[in-house]
Write a protein that holds these residues in place. Structure first.
Motif, PDB file in Angstrom:
ATOM      1  N   HIS A 232      -0.045   2.846   2.189  1.00  0.00           N
ATOM      2  CA  HIS A 232      -0.993   1.735   2.321  1.00  0.00           C
ATOM      3  C   HIS A 232      -0.301   0.555   2.974  1.00  0.00           C
ATOM      4  CE1 HIS A 232       1.379   0.814  -1.251  1.00  0.00           C
ATOM      5  NE2 HIS A 232       1.073  -0.461  -1.054  1.00  0.00           N
TER       6      HIS A 232
ATOM      7  N   ASP B 176      -0.212  -3.584   2.245  1.00  0.00           N
ATOM      8  CA  ASP B 176      -0.666  -4.545   1.245  1.00  0.00           C
ATOM      9  C   ASP B 176      -1.747  -5.400   1.893  1.00  0.00           C
ATOM     10  OD1 ASP B 176       1.192  -3.438  -0.392  1.00  0.00           O
ATOM     11  OD2 ASP B 176       2.502  -5.195  -0.519  1.00  0.00           O
TER      12      ASP B 176
ATOM     13  N   HIS C  79       3.553   1.514   3.676  1.00  0.00           N
ATOM     14  CA  HIS C  79       4.629   1.962   2.791  1.00  0.00           C
ATOM     15  C   HIS C  79       4.036   2.810   1.673  1.00  0.00           C
ATOM     16  CE1 HIS C  79       3.203  -2.002   1.477  1.00  0.00           C
ATOM     17  NE2 HIS C  79       3.501  -1.644   0.240  1.00  0.00           N
TER      18      HIS C  79
HETATM   19 FE   LIG Z   1       2.414  -2.087  -1.438  1.00  0.00          FE
END
Ligand SMILES: [Fe+2]
Ligand SMILES: O=C(O)CCC(=O)C(=O)O
Length: 178
Positions: free
Chosen positions: A54, A56, A111
């Motif tokens: 994903h 952030d 990540h």
């Molecule tokens: Fe994350």
């Protein structure tokens, strides 16, 4: 961690030559602190996905962890690279809101967490994000001929609602990309 978060952001504002705008970042930011536990996989030789790939969505995340590694970063050519985080170190992760605000100058890397070995992994994160009513808008100083505007102004909470409804990897580009 909050202090570190503000320090990293101050350095970012300074590096763009817009330190005079830093005060508004502090005013318009709120943070959530979260502790995460990733259980070691049942078989010692296996590895398992602790957290799926994903970006952030928030502005910036400051992470710290115990000695069990597992954070992986996707490089721009799609490969996964292990991030070996030294003891007592912190990791700063750029999120979608900061990528948009910086007019794409800062990259929100995908990540994930991959767990292997016998020990559980613990990490904690300070997730800072624009306050509910705040608008994510590229400062005029970050737009010029070489850097045309890449993102329209948007309300952060509306973006989160959009993301939750679509769960698309390209949510930011679809929602706010120009
Ligand atoms: Fe994350
Ligand atoms: O546990 C970690 O090191 C990463 C956590 C993370 O990426 C997240 O919660 O968004």
């Amino acid at each position: 961690m909050q202090e570190l978060n503000f320090l990293v952001m101050k350095m970012i504002y300074e590096s763009f030559g817009i330190e005079k705008l830093y005060g508004s970042f502090v005013e318009e930011t709120s943070s959530i602190f979260r502790i995460m536990k990733y259980r070691a996989p049942p078989g010692a030789t296996e590895s398992s996905i602790g957290l799926v790939a994903h970006t952030d969505k928030n502005a910036i995340t400051i992470l710290c962890q115990n000695e069990v590694q597992g954070l992986e970063i996707q490089t721009k050519n799609g490969d996964w690279a292990q991030a070996i985080v030294p003891e007592n170190a912190f990791t700063a992760v750029v999120g979608d809101a900061l990528k948009a605000w910086s007019n794409g100058r800062l990259h929100a890397a995908r990540h994930r967490v991959v767990i292997s070995g016998e020990n559980d992994r613990y990490s904690c994160g300070l997730f800072s994000m624009p306050k509910e009513e705040a608008v994510v808008e590229v400062p005029d100083e970050l737009v010029d001929k070489e850097h045309p505007l890449q993102y329209r102004p948007f309300n952060y909470s509306d973006y989160i609602s959009y993301f939750v409804s679509k769960l698309s990897d390209d949510a930011l580009e679809i929602y706010a990309g120009i």
